[in-house]
Design a protein around this motif. Structure first.
Motif, PDB file in Angstrom:
ATOM      1  N   GLY A  73     -96.489  52.906-104.616  1.00 28.87           N
ATOM      2  CA  GLY A  73     -95.136  52.700-105.122  1.00 28.87           C
ATOM      3  C   GLY A  73     -94.430  51.484-104.551  1.00 28.87           C
ATOM      4  O   GLY A  73     -95.011  50.671-103.813  1.00 28.87           O
ATOM      5  N   ASN A  74     -93.167  51.372-104.931  1.00 26.39           N
ATOM      6  CA  ASN A  74     -92.328  50.228-104.565  1.00 26.39           C
ATOM      7  C   ASN A  74     -91.221  50.686-103.607  1.00 26.39           C
ATOM      8  O   ASN A  74     -91.033  51.879-103.384  1.00 26.39           O
ATOM      9  CB  ASN A  74     -91.625  49.685-105.814  1.00 26.39           C
ATOM     10  CG  ASN A  74     -92.576  48.993-106.780  1.00 26.39           C
ATOM     11  OD1 ASN A  74     -93.293  49.635-107.515  1.00 26.39           O
ATOM     12  ND2 ASN A  74     -92.576  47.680-106.752  1.00 26.39           N
ATOM     13  N   THR A  75     -90.454  49.721-103.163  1.00 25.77           N
ATOM     14  CA  THR A  75     -89.233  50.029-102.414  1.00 25.77           C
ATOM     15  C   THR A  75     -88.413  51.010-103.240  1.00 25.77           C
ATOM     16  O   THR A  75     -88.188  50.799-104.428  1.00 25.77           O
ATOM     17  CB  THR A  75     -88.413  48.733-102.214  1.00 25.77           C
ATOM     18  OG1 THR A  75     -89.217  47.830-101.463  1.00 25.77           O
ATOM     19  CG2 THR A  75     -87.108  48.999-101.498  1.00 25.77           C
ATOM     20  N   SER A  76     -87.978  52.076-102.584  1.00 32.06           N
ATOM     21  CA  SER A  76     -87.249  53.106-103.313  1.00 32.06           C
ATOM     22  C   SER A  76     -85.773  52.705-103.418  1.00 32.06           C
ATOM     23  O   SER A  76     -85.142  52.354-102.413  1.00 32.06           O
ATOM     24  CB  SER A  76     -87.464  54.405-102.545  1.00 32.06           C
ATOM     25  OG  SER A  76     -86.340  55.172-102.530  1.00 32.06           O
ATOM     26  N   LEU A  77     -85.265  52.722-104.626  1.00 31.34           N
ATOM     27  CA  LEU A  77     -83.870  52.288-104.855  1.00 31.34           C
ATOM     28  C   LEU A  77     -82.909  53.114-104.010  1.00 31.34           C
ATOM     29  O   LEU A  77     -82.025  52.576-103.334  1.00 31.34           O
ATOM     30  CB  LEU A  77     -83.514  52.405-106.341  1.00 31.34           C
ATOM     31  CG  LEU A  77     -82.087  51.998-106.712  1.00 31.34           C
ATOM     32  CD1 LEU A  77     -82.053  51.315-108.074  1.00 31.34           C
ATOM     33  CD2 LEU A  77     -81.097  53.148-106.690  1.00 31.34           C
ATOM     34  N   GLU A  78     -83.084  54.437-104.044  1.00 31.63           N
ATOM     35  CA  GLU A  78     -82.121  55.302-103.345  1.00 31.63           C
ATOM     36  C   GLU A  78     -82.133  55.048-101.845  1.00 31.63           C
ATOM     37  O   GLU A  78     -81.103  55.121-101.182  1.00 31.63           O
ATOM     38  CB  GLU A  78     -82.381  56.778-103.664  1.00 31.63           C
ATOM     39  CG  GLU A  78     -83.790  57.290-103.413  1.00 31.63           C
ATOM     40  CD  GLU A  78     -84.787  56.967-104.528  1.00 31.63           C
ATOM     41  OE1 GLU A  78     -84.405  56.282-105.507  1.00 31.63           O
ATOM     42  OE2 GLU A  78     -85.944  57.374-104.416  1.00 31.63           O
ATOM     43  N   GLU A  79     -83.324  54.716-101.314  1.00 35.89           N
ATOM     44  CA  GLU A  79     -83.396  54.487 -99.862  1.00 35.89           C
ATOM     45  C   GLU A  79     -82.731  53.174 -99.478  1.00 35.89           C
ATOM     46  O   GLU A  79     -81.926  53.124 -98.541  1.00 35.89           O
ATOM     47  CB  GLU A  79     -84.857  54.520 -99.389  1.00 35.89           C
ATOM     48  CG  GLU A  79     -85.450  55.915 -99.485  1.00 35.89           C
ATOM     49  CD  GLU A  79     -86.914  55.984 -99.102  1.00 35.89           C
ATOM     50  OE1 GLU A  79     -87.395  55.123 -98.345  1.00 35.89           O
ATOM     51  OE2 GLU A  79     -87.591  56.924 -99.563  1.00 35.89           O
ATOM     52  N   ILE A  80     -83.034  52.113-100.213  1.00 36.26           N
ATOM     53  CA  ILE A  80     -82.459  50.822 -99.814  1.00 36.26           C
ATOM     54  C   ILE A  80     -80.948  50.817-100.070  1.00 36.26           C
ATOM     55  O   ILE A  80     -80.173  50.316 -99.251  1.00 36.26           O
ATOM     56  CB  ILE A  80     -83.193  49.623-100.492  1.00 36.26           C
ATOM     57  CG1 ILE A  80     -82.810  48.305 -99.822  1.00 36.26           C
ATOM     58  CG2 ILE A  80     -82.968  49.536-101.974  1.00 36.26           C
ATOM     59  CD1 ILE A  80     -83.378  48.073 -98.479  1.00 36.26           C
ATOM     60  N   VAL A  81     -80.521  51.446-101.172  1.00 34.68           N
ATOM     61  CA  VAL A  81     -79.088  51.463-101.475  1.00 34.68           C
ATOM     62  C   VAL A  81     -78.320  52.283-100.432  1.00 34.68           C
ATOM     63  O   VAL A  81     -77.268  51.864 -99.938  1.00 34.68           O
ATOM     64  CB  VAL A  81     -78.862  52.007-102.910  1.00 34.68           C
ATOM     65  CG1 VAL A  81     -77.436  52.470-103.103  1.00 34.68           C
ATOM     66  CG2 VAL A  81     -79.221  50.945-103.942  1.00 34.68           C
ATOM     67  N   MET A  82     -78.853  53.451-100.062  1.00 34.96           N
ATOM     68  CA  MET A  82     -78.140  54.267 -99.070  1.00 34.96           C
ATOM     69  C   MET A  82     -78.224  53.642 -97.680  1.00 34.96           C
ATOM     70  O   MET A  82     -77.300  53.769 -96.875  1.00 34.96           O
ATOM     71  CB  MET A  82     -78.663  55.716 -99.062  1.00 34.96           C
ATOM     72  CG  MET A  82     -78.264  56.505-100.287  1.00 34.96           C
ATOM     73  SD  MET A  82     -76.517  56.317-100.789  1.00 34.96           S
ATOM     74  CE  MET A  82     -75.647  57.154 -99.459  1.00 34.96           C
ATOM     75  N   LEU A  83     -79.308  52.944 -97.425  1.00 38.15           N
ATOM     76  CA  LEU A  83     -79.411  52.214 -96.149  1.00 38.15           C
ATOM     77  C   LEU A  83     -78.289  51.170 -96.052  1.00 38.15           C
ATOM     78  O   LEU A  83     -77.601  51.055 -95.026  1.00 38.15           O
ATOM     79  CB  LEU A  83     -80.791  51.562 -96.085  1.00 38.15           C
ATOM     80  CG  LEU A  83     -81.141  50.624 -94.953  1.00 38.15           C
ATOM     81  CD1 LEU A  83     -80.949  51.286 -93.617  1.00 38.15           C
ATOM     82  CD2 LEU A  83     -82.595  50.183 -95.085  1.00 38.15           C
ATOM     83  N   LEU A  84     -78.085  50.427 -97.144  1.00 40.18           N
ATOM     84  CA  LEU A  84     -77.019  49.417 -97.136  1.00 40.18           C
ATOM     85  C   LEU A  84     -75.657  50.081 -97.000  1.00 40.18           C
ATOM     86  O   LEU A  84     -74.759  49.558 -96.328  1.00 40.18           O
ATOM     87  CB  LEU A  84     -77.061  48.585 -98.426  1.00 40.18           C
ATOM     88  CG  LEU A  84     -78.314  47.731 -98.638  1.00 40.18           C
ATOM     89  CD1 LEU A  84     -78.225  46.961 -99.948  1.00 40.18           C
ATOM     90  CD2 LEU A  84     -78.537  46.763 -97.483  1.00 40.18           C
TER      91      LEU A  84
END
Ligand code: KIV
Ligand code: ZN
Length: 420
Positions: free
Chosen positions: A241-252
């Motif tokens: 898979g790829n970078t998970s949207l929910e993870e990178i967005v919540m990280l930011l």
């Protein structure tokens, strides 16, 4: 002293292209459109709708998305050949803001073993195709595939050549998920600092998760100056898979004060997006997945439950409401404590007489030892049984523990019959 405004990170969603191209994740045109509408609600900046040359169905799906979606840039993928670029342009030209995305390898492994070309030929082909795409569309993104394993000097040369040819977005992919975060950060930093003309382009990254480092590598790239990230809902995509949207967005979002970056999407739409993608791809999310897994806001052990019931801050770094959930979950198991047990009874409106509290608790422990989760229904039965003089339930059924032990007995008998 005024606080510095966070830098905007643009979110490029490739669920419908990289996500959909992975085995078992096929989506038809209607499903793609439903997901694109949810991505529109989420407020992503770019939606990669597909790979139009791959099939007439995908061409049509990209065209419908381009016609319908408003607010986000719509892009689609082309290899560095005219037919692919024409197909992309045919599919997305009616978008409010169309963008052509061209991919061509940059690593020697790919150049020798996949393309059978020389570095010079690759540079020439890439530049020709970028300028051809620019003759059709104002926005052209160039992805030097397998940049994570490429010679950094040749990558810099590639980046400056493509910017000179007209690319306005350079997307650096770690195609095989090979890089360590500091290596990938350095690759991106060099491309931005050393490629002539880099100030004219937006730098983006696309990371794969083969070693579980996609989000970490994306973060390293942001620290190095990239300002766009490619990602997918639930982290779906080729292989791991790829970078998970929910993870990178919540990280930011959660670490905004430290990072000084913001994603600009409506995080409250994350759970809805995750569930829609899981439903339409027929692929459930693993329970322990960060942010969107069923356990991401669930507390099962007595120590944690006691802490969360006293104050959520004890064990939660983000609010379930921020990702669109109504609440966190207290799961009653054999590892739960009295605090959670009484809390749940209270929520069910059950009050135990002082003299029955201990009996109910002991019965709860007995039941909990026989199953993964004690349900509200079990609790009602436990409370009813504890209030009975003989400890049995009043509804004519045997007490819940006896029922469960019966099931265990049946299972044991079957096991004995089958395996001897
Ligand atoms: O993994 C990859 O390199 C890609 C490119 C098309 C960006 O998916
Ligand atoms: Zn990819």
């Amino acid at each position: 002293m005024s606080e510095k405004t966070p830098d905007r990170v643009f979110i490029f969603d490739t669920t419908l292209r990289d996500g959909e191209q992975s085995p078992g994740f096929h989506l038809d045109g209607n499903s793609k459109l439903r997901i694109a509408r949810q991505l529109e609600k989420l407020g992503v900046d770019v939606i990669e709708a597909g790979f139009p040359i791959s099939s007439p169905g995908d061409f049509e799906a990209c065209r419908r998305i381009a016609r319908e979606i408003r607010g986000a840039t719509v892009t689609a993928l082309a290899r560095a050949v005219r037919e692919d670029i024409d197909a992309v342009w045919g599919a997305i030209k009616e978008a409010e803001t169309p963008q052509i995305h061209i991919v061509l390898s940059v690593s020697d492994v790919h150049i020798d073993r996949k393309l059978g070309m020389t570095r010079a030929e690759v540079l020439k082909r890439g530049a020709e195709m970028v300028s051809y795409a620019r003759s059709l569309c104002d926005r052209v993104q160039y992805s030097p595939e397998d940049a994570g394993r490429a010679d950094p000097d040749y990558l810099v040369e590639t980046v400056e050549t493509m910017i000179a040819a007209g690319a306005n977005v350079i997307n650096i992919p770690d195609t095989t998920g090979y890089c360590l975060p500091w290596e990938f950060g350095e690759i991106v930093r060099r491309a931005i600092e050393e490629a002539r003309g880099s100030e004219k382009a937006l730098f983006s990254v696309h990371c794969h998760n083969d070693l579980g480092l996609a989000v970490a590598n994306t973060l390293a790239a942001l620290a190095a100056g990239a300002r766009r990230v490619e990602c997918t809902i639930n982290g779906i995509g080729e292989r791991a898979g790829n970078t998970s949207l929910e993870e990178i967005v919540m990280l930011l979002s959660v670490r905004q004060a430290k990072l000084g970056l913001e994603g600009g999407v409506d995080t409250k739409e994350i759970t809805r997006a995750s569930r829609l993608v899981a439903e339409l791809t027929g692929t459930p999310v693993q329970p322990n997945k960060a942010v969107v897994g069923a356990n991401a806001f669930a507390h099962a052990s007595g120590i944690h439950q006691d802490g969360v019931l006293k104050d959520r801050l004890n064990y939660e770094i983000m609010k379930p409401e921020d990702v669109g959930l109504s609440d966190s979950r207290i799961v009653l198991t054999a590892r739960s404590g009295r605090h959670a047990f009484h809390h749940r009874l209270g929520r069910l409106g059950i009050t135990l007489a002082d003299g029955n509290v201990e009996a109910a608790w002991q019965r709860f422990l007995q039941v909990a030892d026989t199953k993964k989760e004690v349900t509200d229904e079990d609790l009602r039965k436990i409370a009813a049984a504890a209030s009975e003089p003989n400890g049995h339930e009043t509804n004519g059924h045997p007490p819940v523990t006896d029922q469960l032990l019966d099931h265990n007995h049946v299972a044991d008998t079957l096991r004995h019959l089958i395996f001897g």
